[in-house]
Each structure stands twice: as C-alpha cells, then as structure tokens.
Design an enzyme around this catalytic site. Structure first.
Site, PDB file in Angstrom:
ATOM      1  N   SER A 124     -11.297  -0.171  32.681  1.00  0.00           N
ATOM      2  CA  SER A 124      -9.877  -0.490  32.475  1.00  0.00           C
ATOM      3  C   SER A 124      -8.919   0.624  32.853  1.00  0.00           C
ATOM      4  O   SER A 124      -7.956   0.909  32.142  1.00  0.00           O
ATOM      5  CB  SER A 124      -9.612  -0.880  31.023  1.00  0.00           C
ATOM      6  OG  SER A 124     -10.018  -2.175  30.839  1.00  0.00           O
ATOM      7  N   SER A 125      -9.179   1.248  33.977  1.00  0.00           N
ATOM      8  CA  SER A 125      -8.201   2.221  34.483  1.00  0.00           C
ATOM      9  C   SER A 125      -6.866   1.506  34.689  1.00  0.00           C
ATOM     10  O   SER A 125      -5.796   2.070  34.429  1.00  0.00           O
ATOM     11  CB  SER A 125      -8.684   2.839  35.791  1.00  0.00           C
ATOM     12  OG  SER A 125      -8.997   1.822  36.721  1.00  0.00           O
ATOM     13  N   ASP A 170      -7.946  -5.814  27.495  1.00  0.00           N
ATOM     14  CA  ASP A 170      -7.872  -4.414  27.925  1.00  0.00           C
ATOM     15  C   ASP A 170      -6.572  -3.755  27.481  1.00  0.00           C
ATOM     16  O   ASP A 170      -6.564  -2.634  26.967  1.00  0.00           O
ATOM     17  CB  ASP A 170      -7.992  -4.325  29.455  1.00  0.00           C
ATOM     18  CG  ASP A 170      -9.252  -4.995  29.964  1.00  0.00           C
ATOM     19  OD1 ASP A 170     -10.168  -5.210  29.164  1.00  0.00           O
ATOM     20  OD2 ASP A 170      -9.311  -5.312  31.177  1.00  0.00           O
TER      21      ASP A 170
END
Ligand code: GLA
Length: 387
Positions: A124-125, A170
């Site tokens: 989840s950058s 996220d």
C-alpha cells in the site's frame, strides 16, 4: 531518512514555513479481496511510511518532487482534468481533483515526497501516499476533514482518476491503525475495532517476490467485476431477500445456487464467504493468543486465493510453500496478488537462517532476488500525528 524540510529547501530554495504529514503502508494479516465485497479485513500498519512536506506559494503554481522517481511534477491551480499517465503523479492529481470539489485551493505549493514503503509491492505505498498528501493539503489549506471523509476522499481519488477500483481497507488502516494492533474492519458497516497482536517470539517477515504488477491493470478490476456479476446472479435467484454484498451469503446459499451460477463466479463467491469466516477465526485465535491456529488460517487463505480466487502466481506459491516446509507457522500472499509480497510468520530464532535460505532457494528457482524485511505492527497517520 534526511530531514524532509531540509530536502524541500535544497530542492526548491528557501520559502515559507513547511508542514509535514506521514502515513504508513500496511500488511493485511488476513481478509483478502473481501473489502469490496462488504466483508471483514484485518490489516495492520507497518513501520514504513510516506512523508510529504509542503509549503505554500504566493502564486498558483504547484511543484512536487518525488524522490523515489527523481521526478518533479508541475502544474497550476485550479487543475484541469488531464488523462492519467500511469505515473506516481496520478495520485497527486487524483487527490487534488477531489480536494478541489471540496474547497477552493487559492494558492499553490512546493512539495517533497519521500518514504520507505516498497513501491507497487502490495504494501500500500499508494494508500500511504494518498493519505499523507491529503493530510498535508488539509493542513496547508486549513480544510477540516473527518476521518471517514478523508479515507473516502482518498479511495475516490484512486477509483476515479487513477483507475483502480480498490476497496477501502488500505486508506482506512493507513490513517487509523494503532501501534502493536491489527484493525478489524467490517466493510459493510465501516465499524472497526483493534485487536492486539501478541507475537510471542514470532516475527512478521515480508518476502518480496520481485514480480510487479500494477493494480490498475486489468486483473484486479476483472476480479471486482466478476464479484459484481456473481452478486447480480445471486440477487436474481433470491429476489425476496436483500443481498447487499457477497458477504450476506452463506455456504448453504452457495450450495443451493450450484446449478444456476457459472463455476468461476461460484469460486469467487466461495472465497469471499470462507475468507470472512477465516478473518473472524483469526480474531478469535489472536484473542486466545493461539498463533498456531493463526498460522494455519494464513496458509488456508493463500490456498483459497490460489485456487478459488486465482490471484496468485507460481512465484508467490513457491515462497509460501517454501515457508511451510521450513518452519513458518503461516504464510500467504498479501494485497491484490498477481505479484508483490508474501507474509511469513516465523519463530524469532529461525529468522536469520530463514531469510538467507529463502533468498538462495528463490534465486535458484526463478533467477530473482527476493528481498525480505521484518515489519512491526505500527501506528497509523493519526496516531503518528498525535505523538
Ligand atoms: C488492494 C486494494 C484493497 C484490497 C486488496 C485485496 O490492496 O487496494 O482495497 O481490495 O487489494 O484484498
């Protein structure tokens, strides 16, 4: 990481006072591909984050430098709606377009974006970038956003402009995670609670397959569409009952619909229903500090993602199987799938050997370098902010 305000000044010269926002990446312990099906997820934030530093400008120009790509994006406000290019700046544009509909952005800014969340790996950058950007913009323009409003704004940016039909997990966990805990989220009611993660001499190891696949490419959206199709068919076959999502169905419902719904769609629905059960079983096992059972549930989740939901790859399967044969209590792919990382629950005294040997084995099997990182359940952006 160097001080981000210094970095901003080095890049853009001196200017007004800057503000900084940080948001972490995440690992989903269990509950995969359930968040867009009204189901349960159990992610935790990791000790890797995206840092956005911003300062206002007198004019309406925006300049944002992304260290990971050594690239500066420039535009002026108000932003027209361009076409997405598939680059990191799509996230910035998506967020700005959403912010513009919420409030006026009367001046421009300079921004520096750094961080240490591995990119495009399933950690989840992108959500950490969205949350850090939105927080910093809300400070800069003094826009008050409730938690859920901020989370949904980030999700909309990703759904509408970036083009990935991702769920809400996220962004939710990146903002609201708590230290040393996982976050149990019911994606129908959006109610959540924190589940302490007692690791008892175990480590959470991420093994990166080094295979990348962008989520906005078709595969993830395909799965989402298939789940939608399955839902429509179930609704048709039981018109008297309200079925809000696949998560309202039971395994009995599935058996009853065996002859009317195509096999592939049944497999997708079965994964969702059983994965929801596994999430609740994991919570129960954690509450009883039974990590052996947690480990088994992780393996079971992977098996289902491989055979029923079909989002695994031979590389991810290899890493998980290797783990099973070399002392991991549990392992599974994390995130959307089709590449990216695997999570391994490994006894502390095995970690050094495990890390070394899995890298060698993977290199021999695929000629690829599997990097490993140890992660710690960490605070979300909100808790980081209040520290
Ligand atoms: C990606 C999406 C999430 C979720 C997972 C699969 O990480 O961004 O919303 O759907 O895939 O569980």
């Amino acid at each position: 990481m160097r001080n981000s305000i210094t970095l901003l000044e080095e890049r853009f010269g001196p200017g007004k006072e800057a503000i900084t926002a940080r948001a972490p990446g995440r690992v989903n312990l269990i509950g995969e591909h359930t968040d867009y099906n009204g189901g349960y997820v159990l992610p935790f934030a990791i000790d890797r984050e995206t840092v956005v530093t911003m300062r206002p400008r007198k004019d309406r120009i925006i300049r944002a430098y992304a260290a990971a790509f050594d690239e500066t994006f420039e535009a002026s406000l108000p932003l027209d709606i361009p076409n997405p290019t598939g680059s990191w700046s799509d996230y910035l544009i998506g967020i700005l377009l959403e912010m513009q509909t919420r409030a006026s952005l009367p001046f421009g800014f300079d921004a520096d974006i750094t961080g240490d969340v591995p990119l495009g790996a399933g950690l989840s950058s992108s959500a950490s970038l969205e949350v850090a950007l939105t927080l910093s913009l809300s400070y800069l323009y003094n826009i008050k956003l409730e938690d859920l409003e901020l989370i949904k704004l980030c999700q909309r940016a990703e759904n509408r402009f970036v083009g990935t039909q991702s769920g809400i997990m996220d962004q939710f966990v990146s903002l609201l995670a708590r230290d040393r805990s996982a976050l149990l989220l019911d994606t129908t009611s959006l109610k959540h609670r924190y589940i302490p993660l007692p690791l008892q001499g175990l480590k959470l190891l991420i093994v990166d397959s080094a295979v990348r696949r962008s989520l906005s490419k078709s595969a993830y959206n395909d799965r989402r569409r298939e789940c939608q199709e399955a839902l429509q068919l179930f609704r048709k076959s039981t018109p008297k009952r309200e079925i809000r999502s696949l998560s309202d169905l039971s395994l009995d419902d599935l058996r009853r619909a065996r002859d009317t719904i195509p096999k592939t769609l049944m497999m997708r629905a079965q994964h969702v229903i059983e994965e929801n059960i596994r999430v609740l079983e994991t919570v129960n096992a954690l509450e009883h500090e039974d990590l052996t059972t947690v480990g088994k549930l992780l393996f079971a989740s992977h098996a289902s993602l491989r055979t029923l939901f079909q989002v695994s790859t031979k590389e991810l399967d290899y890493l998980v199987d290797w783990g099973r044969n070399h002392g991991a209590l549990g392992a599974r792919l994390v995130g959307g799938g089709f590449g990216g990382v695997t999570l391994h629950l490994v006894p502390q005294d095995l970690v050094a050997k495990y890390t070394q040997n899995i890298t060698i084995a993977y290199q021999e099997a695929f000629g690829l370098n599997a990097t490993t990182i140890e992660v710690r359940p960490s605070p979300g952006a909100k808790e980081l902010e209040s520290r």
